[in-house]
Design an enzyme around this catalytic site. Structure first.
Site, PDB file in Angstrom:
ATOM      1  N   CYS B  98       0.909  -1.150   0.000  1.00  0.00           N
ATOM      2  CA  CYS B  98       0.000   0.000   0.000  1.00  0.00           C
ATOM      3  C   CYS B  98       0.948   1.199   0.000  1.00  0.00           C
ATOM      4  O   CYS B  98       1.964   1.179   0.684  1.00  0.00           O
ATOM      5  CB  CYS B  98      -0.844  -0.030   1.271  1.00  0.00           C
ATOM      6  N   PHE B 204      -7.564   6.607  -1.850  1.00  0.00           N
ATOM      7  CA  PHE B 204      -8.150   7.822  -2.428  1.00  0.00           C
ATOM      8  C   PHE B 204      -7.309   8.368  -3.563  1.00  0.00           C
ATOM      9  O   PHE B 204      -6.184   7.937  -3.782  1.00  0.00           O
ATOM     10  CB  PHE B 204      -8.307   8.903  -1.348  1.00  0.00           C
ATOM     11  N   LEU B 205      -7.885   9.314  -4.215  1.00  0.00           N
ATOM     12  CA  LEU B 205      -7.206  10.083  -5.244  1.00  0.00           C
ATOM     13  C   LEU B 205      -7.523  11.546  -4.956  1.00  0.00           C
ATOM     14  O   LEU B 205      -8.691  11.893  -4.775  1.00  0.00           O
ATOM     15  CB  LEU B 205      -7.776   9.648  -6.588  1.00  0.00           C
ATOM     16  N   GLU B 206      -6.503  12.373  -4.856  1.00  0.00           N
ATOM     17  CA  GLU B 206      -6.739  13.783  -4.514  1.00  0.00           C
ATOM     18  C   GLU B 206      -6.070  14.724  -5.492  1.00  0.00           C
ATOM     19  O   GLU B 206      -4.925  14.486  -5.895  1.00  0.00           O
ATOM     20  CB  GLU B 206      -6.134  14.090  -3.132  1.00  0.00           C
ATOM     21  N   GLY B 379      -2.445  12.859   4.433  1.00  0.00           N
ATOM     22  CA  GLY B 379      -3.290  13.303   5.558  1.00  0.00           C
ATOM     23  C   GLY B 379      -4.633  12.609   5.473  1.00  0.00           C
ATOM     24  O   GLY B 379      -4.884  11.785   4.584  1.00  0.00           O
ATOM     25  N   MET B 381      -8.831  12.684   4.941  1.00  0.00           N
ATOM     26  CA  MET B 381      -9.632  13.331   3.900  1.00  0.00           C
ATOM     27  C   MET B 381      -9.920  14.797   4.285  1.00  0.00           C
ATOM     28  O   MET B 381     -10.410  15.058   5.383  1.00  0.00           O
ATOM     29  CB  MET B 381     -10.953  12.558   3.782  1.00  0.00           C
ATOM     30  N   HIS B 404       3.787   7.555   8.042  1.00  0.00           N
ATOM     31  CA  HIS B 404       3.162   7.385   6.717  1.00  0.00           C
ATOM     32  C   HIS B 404       1.882   8.182   6.528  1.00  0.00           C
ATOM     33  O   HIS B 404       1.418   8.345   5.412  1.00  0.00           O
ATOM     34  CB  HIS B 404       2.883   5.914   6.431  1.00  0.00           C
ATOM     35  N   GLY B 407      -2.982   8.505  10.596  1.00  0.00           N
ATOM     36  CA  GLY B 407      -3.234   7.421  11.555  1.00  0.00           C
ATOM     37  C   GLY B 407      -4.601   7.555  12.184  1.00  0.00           C
ATOM     38  O   GLY B 407      -5.004   8.629  12.647  1.00  0.00           O
TER      39      GLY B 407
END
Lengths: 139, 481
Positions: B98, B204-206, B379, B381, B404, B407
């Site tokens: 991941c 996600f995709l940001e 970070g 969402m 990472h 959390g």
């Protein structure tokens, strides 16, 4: 009661499942797990997959059964909502013959990806009324 | 267990090996006081469990984003001796590799804001996401095996990227030594329809904008030149393929632990001796899954480029949509570290942790070797994400590792009870962010309030010196699986 979700783990989910027999416990555990994956009330039993697995004992049979269902669900791109353990043969370990039914995956029926069935707190025990299991899922 | 912690500095806490019986080495937890006060005691306990395993090398490490996980907590690192230690699929986790892939652009926030709805819709349409979404690629087992052994090179050769991308990915997008024969048919069949899919949960995709630059010169090397510049972050992993490899080897390592007489303080910490077939087979299969994950993110990144090209009606090259970097967050690596003054190869398990190698390190891609390895931190969402850089201190103290992400601070079930998806969406939109998800419930599960404060997490590793802040980005558009 077929199953209930237990006190929360920070990142994941844990449930307890019940059954009057080992077969029923396995079926109810599968229902609990797939209620996390998809909306089992809306997933119709349109197609079936044969499940045949072997394990040395009852506890590992439950773990293998749940893991196999997750795998077959993704390989066949199906959400599963109905489970039947037809028989368990006991020659040189346990051999399960069953089916899982559901329909093609579609995002509107999906809830969460279950990554795997863990060994954390994993329990299967006999009770006065049958069987009880505790399972934690990594989601 | 927390009462046994000893303060080493404002950002570093010792759990001595006499904290409980069976610990072979000390553990260290990096965090400021407020994070320490809220971290679960059970996560600290899990660090001490890992400290009981054979061949563990001092210290076991917890990062400020640490939370309870399975076996090794999320946000933790355990390194093992190459000969006397263990390799543990439980310590690597279900979602092998991941990680995060990050792109930069030459676009500015003002150019993008009016097109955010279009962009998020196009991305949502182009990139399959959520549970139940099917991938668009159909690979034969032969092709899939090439993905396991070649990683991102497979993607580039098949038109999902350019050779320059390979220079900006951890391990150049391919960990050497993957062996497809150690990956089961179940895993192959599960992975085949999912290449090029984002997944669900915290993936996600940001679309983001640079909000702060702390190190101008280093940022420039990454292609970050000014505030307001648009970046894109992709967070996902090896999907069902990796989950199945983990499931298969969980069973194998469970038997192996019994076979080799390894006492497990937690049944999820299943493992096998590093030199055993069971240990090495997993290592070879895990590399294949990791390469699949690199490839998955690369394919998605390429579709992001094509989506931007479609919306802006110009080529992605003209928007300079270049890869900044791609990092693993869940992985086991054989790496060289200096232990007690001597260079040794050790198996480093990072679960919810990022490699943070310093300037000059041979494993940092040539294009970044002068400045050090980018450390990409996601970070929660709606909150900031960060680009950090690896440091020499990380090599000395933390096996070249850092945190990472934010959390989790609250379970998914608790988050669903506390937040409503529609409300979370409205609140994010009122702050000018465009949000799209397959399901409103996922927005409740992933509500920013369910996570730790990413700024405090990053400040802790920055102040502890195990990585250094380079830039902060904030999300403008969010797509959740």
């Amino acid at each position: 009661m077929k199953y209930k979700f237990l006190e929360d783990l920070t990142s994941d989910v844990m449930f307890e499942a019940y059954g009057r027999s080992l077969e029923e416990l396995l079926e109810n555990s599968a229902l609990a797990m797939f209620s996390v994956v998809c909306d089992i009330k809306k997933v119709r039993a349109l197609k079936s997959i044969k499940i045949e697995i072997s394990s040395p004992d009852e506890q590992s049979l439950l773990h293998t059964w749940l893991s196999e269902l997750l795998t077959q669900s993704e390989i066949n791109c199906m959400f599963l909502s109905k489970f039947k353990v037809k028989r368990i043969e006991t020659i040189d370990g346990l051999h399960l013959f069953g089916t899982a039914s559901g329909e093609d995956m579609s995002p509107k029926l999906g809830e969460t990806v279950v990554k795997g069935v863990t060994y954390y707190g994993f329990k299967l025990e006999k009770t006065d009324s049958g069987y009880k299991a505790q399972v934690a899922l990594d989601i | 267990m927390k009462e046994k912690l000893k303060k080493l500095s404002d950002y570093k806490w010792l759990i001595p090996k006499d904290a409980r019986s069976g610990m072979r080495v000390d553990a260290i937890f990096y965090a400021n006081k407020s994070i320490l006060d809220t971290v679960e005691d059970t996560a600290i306990q899990q660090l001490t469990n890992v400290a009981c395993l054979p061949g563990i090398i001092e210290p076991v490490l917890g990062m400020p984003d640490m939370h309870w996980g399975y076996g090794l907590p999320m946000g933790a690192i355990g390194a093992f001796d190459k000969e006397k230690g263990v390799i543990s699929c439980g310590c690597t986790g279900f979602d092998i590799n991941c990680g995060i892939h990050m792109l930069r652009t030459n676009l500015l926030a003002d150019e993008v804001k009016s097109k955010l709805n279009d962009l998020i819709s196009t991305l949502f349409h182009t990139i399959p996401c959520g549970v139940g979404a099917r991938g668009k690629l159909r690979l034969s087992n032969k092709e899939l095996s090439k993905v396991f052994t070649n990683g991102v090179r497979w993607a580039v050769e098949n038109g999902y990227g350019i050779p320059e991308d390979l220079e900006r990915i951890e391990e150049n997008g391919c960990i050497k030594g993957a062996d497809p024969s150690k990956i089961s048919n179940h895993a192959m069949n599960r992975g085949a329809p999912q290449l090029g899919t984002l997944g669900a949960g915290n993936h996600f995709l940001e679309i983001q904008a640079v909000d702060e630059i702390y190190e101008q010169e280093i940022a420039k090397v990454f292609g970050i030149n000014q505030k307001g510049q648009i970046t894109i972050m992709i967070h996902c992993g090896s999907r069902g393929l990796g989950h199945q490899v983990a499931t298969d080897y969980l069973k194998i390592h469970s038997s192996a632990a019994r076979k080799y007489g390894i006492r497990l303080p937690d049944p999820q910490l299943v493992c096998a001796p590093t030199t055993s077939n069971e240990g090495q087979d997993y290592f070879s299969a895990m590399k294949g899954a990791a390469n699949y994950a690199f490839c998955n993110r690369q394919i998605i990144a390429h579709w992001v480029r094509e989506s931007f090209a479609q919306v802006f009606k110009k080529s992605w090259e003209s928007m300079e949509m270049n890869t900044i970097y791609d990092v693993c967050h869940n992985i086991c690596k054989l790496e060289e570290h200096t232990i007690n003054g001597k260079k040794r190869e050790v198996y480093v398990h990072r679960k919810g942790a990022t490699r943070a190698f310093p300037p000059g390190h041979i494993d940092v891609p040539i294009v970044y070797r002068k400045v050090g390895q980018p450390v990409l931190i996601a970070g929660s969402m709606g909150t900031a994400s960060y680009i950090l850089i690896g440091t020499d201190k990380a090599m000395v103290e933390s096996f070249g590792s850092s945190c990472h992400g934010a959390g989790r601070a609250m379970s998914r079930h608790a988050a669903i009870k506390r937040f409503r998806g529609e409300t979370v969406k409205r609140e994010l939109e009122s702050r000018g962010k465009t949000v799209r998800s397959t399901h409103p419930k996922i927005l409740a599960e992933e509500a920013p309030g369910a996570y730790k404060d990413v700024d405090a997490v990053v400040e802790s590793v920055h102040k502890a010196g195990i990585s250094k802040k380079v830039a902060r980005v904030i999300p403008l558009g969010i797509a959740k699986g």
